[in-house]
Design a protein around this motif. Structure first.
Motif, short mmCIF file in Angstrom:
data_model
loop_
_atom_site.label_atom_id
_atom_site.label_comp_id
_atom_site.label_asym_id
_atom_site.label_seq_id
_atom_site.Cartn_x
_atom_site.Cartn_y
_atom_site.Cartn_z
N THR A 185 19.85 11.35 -18.17
CA THR A 185 18.66 10.84 -17.51
C THR A 185 17.54 11.86 -17.63
OG1 THR A 185 20.03 9.63 -15.92
CG2 THR A 185 17.72 9.96 -15.35
N LEU A 186 16.42 11.41 -18.14
CA LEU A 186 15.26 12.27 -18.33
C LEU A 186 14.33 12.13 -17.13
CD1 LEU A 186 13.57 14.13 -20.19
CD2 LEU A 186 12.53 12.06 -21.13
N TYR A 187 14.10 13.24 -16.44
CA TYR A 187 13.18 13.27 -15.31
C TYR A 187 11.85 13.87 -15.77
CZ TYR A 187 17.44 12.46 -12.63
OH TYR A 187 18.61 11.94 -12.16
N ILE A 188 10.77 13.29 -15.30
CA ILE A 188 9.45 13.75 -15.74
C ILE A 188 8.65 14.25 -14.55
CG2 ILE A 188 9.47 12.09 -17.63
CD1 ILE A 188 7.36 10.48 -16.04
N VAL A 189 7.64 15.03 -14.87
CA VAL A 189 6.70 15.52 -13.86
C VAL A 189 5.58 14.49 -13.71
CG1 VAL A 189 5.09 17.36 -13.25
CG2 VAL A 189 7.24 17.91 -14.42
N GLN A 190 5.36 14.02 -12.50
CA GLN A 190 4.30 13.05 -12.28
C GLN A 190 2.96 13.71 -12.55
OE1 GLN A 190 5.26 10.10 -11.83
NE2 GLN A 190 3.48 8.91 -11.19
N PRO A 191 2.15 13.17 -13.46
CA PRO A 191 0.89 13.83 -13.82
C PRO A 191 -0.12 13.81 -12.67
CG PRO A 191 1.03 11.66 -14.83
CD PRO A 191 2.36 11.92 -14.20
N ARG A 239 -3.87 0.07 -4.97
CA ARG A 239 -3.29 1.38 -5.28
C ARG A 239 -2.63 1.40 -6.65
NH1 ARG A 239 -0.46 2.55 0.66
NH2 ARG A 239 -2.32 3.44 1.67
N VAL A 240 -1.94 0.32 -6.97
CA VAL A 240 -1.28 0.24 -8.28
C VAL A 240 -2.31 0.16 -9.40
CG1 VAL A 240 0.20 -1.19 -9.74
CG2 VAL A 240 0.84 -0.76 -7.37
N LYS A 241 -3.39 -0.60 -9.18
CA LYS A 241 -4.44 -0.67 -10.19
C LYS A 241 -5.14 0.67 -10.36
CE LYS A 241 -5.60 -5.60 -9.82
NZ LYS A 241 -6.66 -6.57 -9.45
N LEU A 242 -5.31 1.40 -9.26
CA LEU A 242 -5.90 2.73 -9.36
C LEU A 242 -5.01 3.65 -10.19
CD1 LEU A 242 -7.90 4.96 -8.64
CD2 LEU A 242 -6.65 5.28 -6.48
N LEU A 243 -3.71 3.60 -9.92
CA LEU A 243 -2.77 4.41 -10.70
C LEU A 243 -2.82 4.04 -12.18
CD1 LEU A 243 -0.42 6.43 -10.93
CD2 LEU A 243 1.13 4.55 -10.37
N GLN A 244 -2.86 2.75 -12.47
CA GLN A 244 -2.92 2.30 -13.86
C GLN A 244 -4.22 2.76 -14.52
OE1 GLN A 244 -2.82 -1.96 -14.29
NE2 GLN A 244 -2.09 -1.85 -16.40
N SER A 245 -5.33 2.68 -13.79
CA SER A 245 -6.61 3.12 -14.35
C SER A 245 -6.60 4.62 -14.61
CB SER A 245 -7.75 2.78 -13.37
OG SER A 245 -7.82 1.38 -13.16
N GLN A 246 -6.00 5.40 -13.73
CA GLN A 246 -5.93 6.85 -13.92
C GLN A 246 -5.08 7.20 -15.14
OE1 GLN A 246 -4.40 7.83 -10.02
NE2 GLN A 246 -6.41 8.57 -9.32
N LEU A 247 -3.95 6.51 -15.31
CA LEU A 247 -3.10 6.78 -16.46
C LEU A 247 -3.77 6.35 -17.76
CD1 LEU A 247 0.31 5.63 -14.93
CD2 LEU A 247 -0.41 7.97 -15.39
N GLY A 250 5.14 5.75 -10.04
CA GLY A 250 4.10 5.66 -9.02
C GLY A 250 4.13 4.33 -8.30
N ALA A 251 4.38 3.25 -9.05
CA ALA A 251 4.48 1.94 -8.41
C ALA A 251 5.66 1.88 -7.45
CB ALA A 251 4.60 0.85 -9.48
N THR A 280 5.31 1.05 -3.57
CA THR A 280 6.09 -0.08 -3.05
C THR A 280 7.05 0.37 -1.95
OG1 THR A 280 5.96 -1.10 -5.25
CG2 THR A 280 7.55 -2.02 -3.71
N SER A 281 7.62 1.55 -2.12
CA SER A 281 8.53 2.07 -1.09
C SER A 281 7.77 2.31 0.22
CB SER A 281 9.18 3.37 -1.56
OG SER A 281 9.96 3.16 -2.71
#
Length: 441
Positions: free
Chosen positions: A222-228, A412-420, A150-151, A155-156
């Motif tokens: 390489t293990l690909y994951i589904v973004q929650p 945005r990054v802090k929001l993502l971290q809080s959600q996770l 997500g970061a 960032t992109s």
């Protein structure tokens, strides 16, 4: 050899196919529970406990063994036929079949069997506990990888916005609306975004490898994951005391600690049984064959085998009087082991209650943080948009644009971290409430 090569190729192809498909967190937890090294070690411990249980059952069966012997006498010896001394060379061949059964041993075997059964049950609980621990570690590592991904996404987007704004600034500089300093500042901002993106890509690689290590997933794939996805709802106040009471009866670590007390108790009883007398029943049959090596005069083998046959039955009573303090020391050590097991249960119960109270508070706090960060992201997004418009109109500097963009990215990054974090805390609390960590797929 050809079949072996095809099998290896098929397995490798299968791993590659699985690795190319996005994995959900439940699938990762299930895979880890089946392939983790620590879970396999617990399975070996359970197999060993089952073997000990089989051995404890076998202790109730009689012991049966046969024997044979050959003896050649030269010079003075006893003649088996006349039972007198003789100086001729003789050959003596004996056969025997014996059986023995312990009738009473102070209930040592009985308590050892019950202890073995408790150890088997404890082994099953140990596997369940280890699977749950591995699954929770996988869930945490999965969230860490999702954070990195997500970061990278945020960032992109910021890098792309900085690149577009740099082109716009260069065009405006050509017509005299912006200075070369503004262009240089925008290039510096873009370089900083490129660095941050490269750094997050490196962190993502590490997070992915950490997840694969916990899962015991092939490192060369390489293990690909589904973004929650997240559904933020107001936190429901939980009662930690009720959750702790339920978890104390169902949590595999608590159950394992309780079974350890039971096993230690039976082990102590078995040690105390060594202080009681033991009674054993035995019986057997034996025969022999005798041959004179000097003159060869002797009865046939079959006649001697039949005529020399004898049977016996014995009942023996053994009363322990002194065992060099071995029995008393064993009893004392097993009393200490029982006390340690009880202390371990108290520790596990206390630690479980602490974790549940902490997880309940974390769910409330992380849910509140998510709501606050959502508001902050909306505000920072509006501020960044207005600052960019002012910059285009010449009312704001390039530094103001950079500051607003960095602030928005951080929000945005802090929001993502809080959600996770909220998702992990809710999962942890739901686990202690009895919800399965994953369902078989």
């Amino acid at each position: 050899m050809k079949r072996l090569f095809l099998s290896i190729f098929t397995i490798a192809a299968g791993v590659s196919i699985y690795a190319s498909e996005p994995w959900t967190v439940e699938r990762c937890m299930q895979y880890a529970s089946e392939h983790s090294h620590t879970v396999r070690q617990q399975q070996f411990a359970l197999d060993d406990s089952r073997a000990i249980k089989t051995q404890a059952i076998g202790a109730f069966l009689p012991s049966v063994y046969g024997s044979t012997s050959v003896q050649i006498n030269f010079g003075r010896a006893i003649n088996p036929e006349t039972n007198t001394y003789t100086d001729i060379s003789t050959l003596y061949n004996g056969y025997g079949l014996q059986a023995s059964l312990t009738v009473f041993d102070g209930l040592q075997r009985y308590n050892q069997l019950r202890m073995a059964k408790a150890n088997v049950a404890m082994g099953r609980s140990g596997i369940m506990a280890e699977k749950d621990d591995v699954a929770l570690k996988v869930y945490k590592a999965y969230m860490d990888l999702a954070y990195c991904l997500g970061a990278i996404d945020h960032t992109s987007k910021k890098r792309d916005e900085s690149l577009a704004l740099l082109h716009q600034t260069e065009v405006m500089a050509e017509v005299g609306q912006k200075s070369n300093a503004d262009v240089a500042q925008m290039r510096a901002t873009l370089a900083a975004d490129e660095y941050e993106l490269t750094h997050m890509q490196s962190q993502t690689i590490k997070a992915r490898l950490a997840l694969q290590q916990i899962m015991n997933f092939p490192a060369d794939s390489t293990l690909y994951i589904v973004q929650p996805s997240f559904h933020t709802e107001p936190a429901v106040t939980e009662n930690p005391a009720q959750i702790s009471e339920y978890a104390a009866m169902t949590n595999p670590r608590i159950v394992k600690a309780q079974q350890a007390i039971e096993a230690a108790r039976f082990n102590l009883r078995a040690a105390r049984g060594a202080l009681l007398p033991s009674l054993a029943l035995s019986g057997g049959v034996s025969t022999s064959y005798y041959k004179n090596l000097n003159n060869g005069v002797h009865a046939s083998f079959f006649s001697q085998f039949k005529n020399n046959t004898g049977e016996y039955v014995a009942l023996s009573l053994s009363i322990p009087l002194f065992s060099q303090l071995s029995t008393s020391s064993t009893i004392r050590r097993r009393k200490i082991a029982l006390s340690q097991a009880r202390e371990n249960l108290e520790y596990e119960q206390s630690e479980l209650h602490r974790i549940i109270v902490e997880a309940s508070a974390d769910v409330d706090n992380s849910t509140k943080e998510v709501f606050k960060m959502q508001e902050q992201v909306e505000a920072d997004s509006l501020a960044a948009h207005l600052t960019t418009r002012k910059y285009e109109e010449g009312l704001a500097s390039s530094i103001d644009v950079k500051t607003a963009a960095v602030t928005l990215l951080q929000s945005r990054v802090k929001l993502l971290q809080s959600q996770l974090t909220m998702a992990y805390n809710k999962k942890l609390l739901a686990y202690y409430k009895g919800e399965k960590l994953w369902t078989d797929q």
